[in-house]
Each structure stands twice: as structure tokens, then as C-alpha cells.
Design a protein around this motif. Structure first.
Motif, PDB file in Angstrom:
ATOM      1  N   ASN A 109      10.557  53.532  18.272  1.00  0.00           N
ATOM      2  CA  ASN A 109      11.542  52.442  18.290  1.00  0.00           C
ATOM      3  C   ASN A 109      10.887  51.103  18.018  1.00  0.00           C
ATOM      4  OD1 ASN A 109      13.497  53.993  20.915  1.00  0.00           O
ATOM      5  ND2 ASN A 109      13.843  54.003  18.708  1.00  0.00           N
ATOM      6  N   SER A 110      11.724  50.090  17.765  1.00  0.00           N
ATOM      7  CA  SER A 110      11.229  48.746  17.470  1.00  0.00           C
ATOM      8  C   SER A 110      12.086  47.725  18.203  1.00  0.00           C
ATOM      9  CB  SER A 110      11.289  48.487  15.955  1.00  0.00           C
ATOM     10  OG  SER A 110      12.650  48.417  15.534  1.00  0.00           O
ATOM     11  N   LEU A 111      11.766  46.437  17.989  1.00  0.00           N
ATOM     12  CA  LEU A 111      12.540  45.363  18.604  1.00  0.00           C
ATOM     13  C   LEU A 111      13.988  45.389  18.138  1.00  0.00           C
ATOM     14  CD1 LEU A 111      10.099  42.304  18.479  1.00  0.00           C
ATOM     15  CD2 LEU A 111      10.403  44.007  20.274  1.00  0.00           C
ATOM     16  N   LEU A 112      14.229  45.854  16.943  1.00  0.00           N
ATOM     17  CA  LEU A 112      15.591  45.943  16.430  1.00  0.00           C
ATOM     18  C   LEU A 112      16.440  46.875  17.293  1.00  0.00           C
ATOM     19  CD1 LEU A 112      17.617  45.157  14.235  1.00  0.00           C
ATOM     20  CD2 LEU A 112      16.775  47.075  12.860  1.00  0.00           C
ATOM     21  N   ASP A 113      15.838  47.959  17.777  1.00  0.00           N
ATOM     22  CA  ASP A 113      16.567  48.895  18.637  1.00  0.00           C
ATOM     23  C   ASP A 113      16.937  48.236  19.961  1.00  0.00           C
ATOM     24  OD1 ASP A 113      16.408  51.467  17.039  1.00  0.00           O
ATOM     25  OD2 ASP A 113      14.283  50.944  17.174  1.00  0.00           O
ATOM     26  N   ILE A 114      16.009  47.461  20.512  1.00  0.00           N
ATOM     27  CA  ILE A 114      16.309  46.735  21.750  1.00  0.00           C
ATOM     28  C   ILE A 114      17.428  45.725  21.507  1.00  0.00           C
ATOM     29  CG2 ILE A 114      15.411  45.083  23.438  1.00  0.00           C
ATOM     30  CD1 ILE A 114      12.728  46.414  23.249  1.00  0.00           C
ATOM     31  N   TYR A 115      17.359  45.053  20.388  1.00  0.00           N
ATOM     32  CA  TYR A 115      18.366  44.026  20.075  1.00  0.00           C
ATOM     33  C   TYR A 115      19.756  44.650  19.951  1.00  0.00           C
ATOM     34  CZ  TYR A 115      20.125  39.665  18.084  1.00  0.00           C
ATOM     35  OH  TYR A 115      20.816  38.492  17.864  1.00  0.00           O
ATOM     36  N   LYS A 116      19.843  45.821  19.328  1.00  0.00           N
ATOM     37  CA  LYS A 116      21.131  46.507  19.192  1.00  0.00           C
ATOM     38  C   LYS A 116      21.674  46.912  20.557  1.00  0.00           C
ATOM     39  CE  LYS A 116      20.357  48.390  14.530  1.00  0.00           C
ATOM     40  NZ  LYS A 116      20.089  49.627  13.735  1.00  0.00           N
ATOM     41  N   GLN A 117      20.791  47.369  21.443  1.00  0.00           N
ATOM     42  CA  GLN A 117      21.222  47.730  22.799  1.00  0.00           C
ATOM     43  C   GLN A 117      21.655  46.490  23.570  1.00  0.00           C
ATOM     44  OE1 GLN A 117      18.615  50.678  24.855  1.00  0.00           O
ATOM     45  NE2 GLN A 117      17.585  50.871  22.857  1.00  0.00           N
ATOM     46  N   PHE A 118      20.992  45.375  23.312  1.00  0.00           N
ATOM     47  CA  PHE A 118      21.349  44.099  23.941  1.00  0.00           C
ATOM     48  C   PHE A 118      22.749  43.675  23.511  1.00  0.00           C
ATOM     49  CE2 PHE A 118      20.690  39.296  23.896  1.00  0.00           C
ATOM     50  CZ  PHE A 118      20.847  39.156  25.264  1.00  0.00           C
ATOM     51  N   LEU A 119      23.045  43.780  22.211  1.00  0.00           N
ATOM     52  CA  LEU A 119      24.372  43.426  21.692  1.00  0.00           C
ATOM     53  C   LEU A 119      25.450  44.332  22.291  1.00  0.00           C
ATOM     54  CD1 LEU A 119      23.614  42.830  17.895  1.00  0.00           C
ATOM     55  CD2 LEU A 119      24.083  41.088  19.642  1.00  0.00           C
ATOM     56  N   ALA A 120      25.157  45.618  22.415  1.00  0.00           N
ATOM     57  CA  ALA A 120      26.125  46.547  22.995  1.00  0.00           C
ATOM     58  C   ALA A 120      26.409  46.203  24.457  1.00  0.00           C
ATOM     59  CB  ALA A 120      25.611  47.982  22.868  1.00  0.00           C
ATOM     60  N   ALA A 121      25.357  45.822  25.190  1.00  0.00           N
ATOM     61  CA  ALA A 121      25.533  45.447  26.591  1.00  0.00           C
ATOM     62  C   ALA A 121      26.366  44.171  26.712  1.00  0.00           C
ATOM     63  CB  ALA A 121      24.166  45.252  27.260  1.00  0.00           C
ATOM     64  N   LEU A 122      26.166  43.229  25.787  1.00  0.00           N
ATOM     65  CA  LEU A 122      26.953  41.995  25.793  1.00  0.00           C
ATOM     66  C   LEU A 122      28.444  42.310  25.644  1.00  0.00           C
ATOM     67  CD1 LEU A 122      24.847  39.557  23.555  1.00  0.00           C
ATOM     68  CD2 LEU A 122      24.909  39.698  26.049  1.00  0.00           C
ATOM     69  N   GLU A 123      28.768  43.214  24.742  1.00  0.00           N
ATOM     70  CA  GLU A 123      30.175  43.558  24.520  1.00  0.00           C
ATOM     71  C   GLU A 123      30.770  44.289  25.718  1.00  0.00           C
ATOM     72  OE1 GLU A 123      32.118  42.352  21.998  1.00  0.00           O
ATOM     73  OE2 GLU A 123      30.247  41.232  21.884  1.00  0.00           O
ATOM     74  N   SER A 124      29.950  45.075  26.419  1.00  0.00           N
ATOM     75  CA  SER A 124      30.458  45.787  27.594  1.00  0.00           C
ATOM     76  C   SER A 124      30.785  44.829  28.735  1.00  0.00           C
ATOM     77  CB  SER A 124      29.437  46.828  28.064  1.00  0.00           C
ATOM     78  OG  SER A 124      28.295  46.206  28.640  1.00  0.00           O
ATOM     79  N   LEU A 125      30.185  43.638  28.712  1.00  0.00           N
ATOM     80  CA  LEU A 125      30.420  42.642  29.763  1.00  0.00           C
ATOM     81  C   LEU A 125      31.394  41.554  29.320  1.00  0.00           C
ATOM     82  CD1 LEU A 125      26.733  42.325  30.994  1.00  0.00           C
ATOM     83  CD2 LEU A 125      28.646  43.209  32.346  1.00  0.00           C
ATOM     84  N   LYS A 126      31.990  41.720  28.155  1.00  0.00           N
ATOM     85  CA  LYS A 126      32.886  40.710  27.596  1.00  0.00           C
ATOM     86  C   LYS A 126      34.038  40.383  28.553  1.00  0.00           C
ATOM     87  CE  LYS A 126      36.132  39.962  23.773  1.00  0.00           C
ATOM     88  NZ  LYS A 126      37.302  39.842  24.679  1.00  0.00           N
ATOM     89  N   GLY A 127      34.696  41.411  29.093  1.00  0.00           N
ATOM     90  CA  GLY A 127      35.835  41.182  29.984  1.00  0.00           C
ATOM     91  C   GLY A 127      35.444  40.437  31.243  1.00  0.00           C
ATOM     92  N   PHE A 128      34.266  40.746  31.776  1.00  0.00           N
ATOM     93  CA  PHE A 128      33.768  40.072  32.981  1.00  0.00           C
ATOM     94  C   PHE A 128      33.553  38.586  32.715  1.00  0.00           C
ATOM     95  CE2 PHE A 128      29.878  38.582  35.163  1.00  0.00           C
ATOM     96  CZ  PHE A 128      30.311  38.613  36.483  1.00  0.00           C
TER      97      PHE A 128
END
Length: 292
Positions: A109-128
């Protein structure tokens, strides 16, 4: 000076040990160069990710900060603490989240994989974050004064020395949150009754703030119409609003008084009164203002 004032050898050795520990703690860590493969891999990963997403890289190339914008236009940071065996070992990830952020990592894996997981986590917390942003923008939040993205609680002003502390579940932001009312009994008892009587009206399809208004049958003080001083009064003992970060959260139950106090100030005051009595951890006594 501390060493010169020691009366004996034992005291001298204890003081010397303390001084050395403090000196070592304040000494910056020596930078140990990492293998060339580490730097070439990191630079390659940053180029693939895109330098426009990088906000900070330290001189030793061991700490990287990345920025990301969520779908609502909020900006977020993730700090990566890279280890010498990167990419065999994943970096430590520091984020301002109300929930734990655990990454899935493989050596390829690379930093790009972490960044994609970071973006996914941001969207999961959107409602909060949507729910709390609406509260922050449309009500007077007494605490925290400057909420972080990880803060799950808001103490919202309702009226003169009356407020509600709301604890929002990040995983279920549209569900009924934990509500704790602060203020004199004559003011908060009716609010508790309304919340309990109307709890069946909670609608997860509408916003958290609108639900609170509907259940409590109130309009929260508006930031546009009122100043904070209109309902957030200073402590009646120390005459300050904030004391060691705490705000006045105890109010006299006498309706004609309603003077707020810091818990610490009130406790110290009542301890000094001969008429006060204590039952377990609760002290009962007269109000410093109205003597009721």
C-alpha cells in the motif's frame, strides 16, 4: 542553585537525578537517517498522491500532514507519523475524529490508500458534522467555546441560566441524543417533562436541532438576535464567567433569584457556613444571594 542548596549527599544525588531527567526530556531527539529506500519510496508516494494535498512535511521526512475537503466543503487534516520500515509498517495516523480511525494496510500500500480511507471516513461522519454545524451556527453554544471536530457534546443555551447538554452519537447522529438539563428546578423540570412526553415525536428524517425544538416546544436563542451576555451570567461568588475552564452550572432554585454559580465556588462557600449540612457528597445550604 538547587544542587548548591542540598544539605547532604543523598539529597544532592536525588536533585541531580531530577535535573538530568528534565534536561533529557527537553533535549530534541537526534535525527537518525533512514535507508535510501525509505526516502525514495516516500517521495514517490507523495508525487502519486499529489503535492497539492500536502500541507506540511518536516525536515526529517518523518511527519506528513495531508488535507482533504469533504462533500460539504469542510476541510480536514490527517497527520502521518512514518516509521523507519515504511512501507512495510503503516504510519501512525492522527485525525480530529469523534471515532477511532483504523486503517487497513498491506506492505504494498501507499499514502494514496490511506488518503482514500481518510476520504471514506469523512463521508461516514458527514451526518454527524452536519448536525453539529447546524447547532453551532444557529444556537448559542456555551460549551465547548471552540469545539473541535472530535467533540460530541454541546451545551446549548435555552434561556436565562437554563441550558441543555446534548451528547450526540457519531454513529447515529439522527437518533435522540443524551440530554442533560442545567438550571433551577422550576425551569428544567417542565423541559424534562416535555422531552419525556414528546419523545415519540422524534423523527430521524429531520435534523437533530429541529427535533429538539419540536420535542421541547421551544425556539433556542438566536445568535442573530441576542448576545451571549443576555443569558450567560457570571458566577455570583467569584464574579467571573469562566473559572479554570468551567462555566456556572449550578443555579439557585428560588424563582425570584436564579443566580448561577460555579460548582467549586458554591462548594467552598457552603463549606464555610455553619448552617450547611452534608449528606454523602452533597452539601445543602443557603443561597449566598437570597438566603433561601
Amino acid at each position: 542553585q538547587r544542587l548548591h542548596s542540598c544539605p547532604d549527599l543523598v539529597s544532592f544525588m536525588v536533585e541531580l537525578k531530577t535535573v538530568l531527567e528534565i534536561a533529557l526530556k527537553n533535549t530534541p531527539d537526534l535525527h537518525i537517517p533512514r535507508p535510501p529506500e525509505y526516502y525514495s519510496c516516500l517521495v514517490r508516494d507523495l508525487e502519486i498522491l499529489g503535492w497539492n494535498k500536502v500541507t506540511y512535511v518536516d525536515t526529517g521526512l518523518t511527519t506528513v500532514k495531508l488535507k482533504a475537503e469533504d462533500s460539504c466543503g469542510r476541510w480536514h487534516l490527517i497527520t502521518l507519523k512514518l516509521k523507519a520500515k515504511y512501507p512495510t509498517e503503516p504510519p501512525d495516523c492522527l485525525v480530529d475524529f469523534p471515532v477511532q480511525f483504523a486503517i487497513s494496510w498491506m506492505p504494498q500500500n501507499s499514502l494514496l490508500d490511506i488518503y482514500k480511507q481518510f476520504l471514506a471516513a469523512l463521508e461516514s461522519l458527514k451526518g454527524f458534522w452536519d448536525a453539529l454545524d447546524e447547532i453551532d451556527g444557529n444556537t448559542w453554544v456555551l460549551e465547548p467555546e471552540h469545539p473541535t471536530r472530535s467533540a460530541t457534546a454541546r451545551r446549548i443555551a435555552i434561556g436565562n441560566n437554563v441550558s441543555v447538554n446534548v451528547e450526540v452519537d457519531p454513529h447515529h447522529p439522527n437518533m435522540l441524543p443524551e440530554c442533560y438539563f442545567l438550571g433551577a428546578d422550576h425551569a428544567v423540570v417542565p423541559l424534562r417533562a416535555k422531552l419525556n412526553n414528546n419523545i415519540h415525536l422524534w423523527d430521524p428524517e429531520i435534523s437533530l436541532l429541529q427535533n429538539l425544538k419540536d420535542l421541547l416546544e421551544i425556539d433556542f436563542p438566536s445568535r442573530a438576535m441576542l448576545e451571549k451576555s443576555d443569558f450567560a451570567k457570571d458566577c455570583g461568588i467569584c464574579y467571573a464567567y469562566r473559572l479554570d475552564g468551567a462555566t456556572p452550572d449550578h443555579v439557585c432554585d428560588e424563582p425570584r433569584c436564579g443566580q448561577p454559580f460555579h460548582q467549586a465556588c458554591l462548594y467552598e462557600w457552603l463549606q464555610g457556613l455553619p448552617t450547611s449540612r452534608q449528606s454523602f457528597n452533597v452539601i445543602f445550604g443557603e443561597c449566598p444571594y437570597c438566603n433561601k
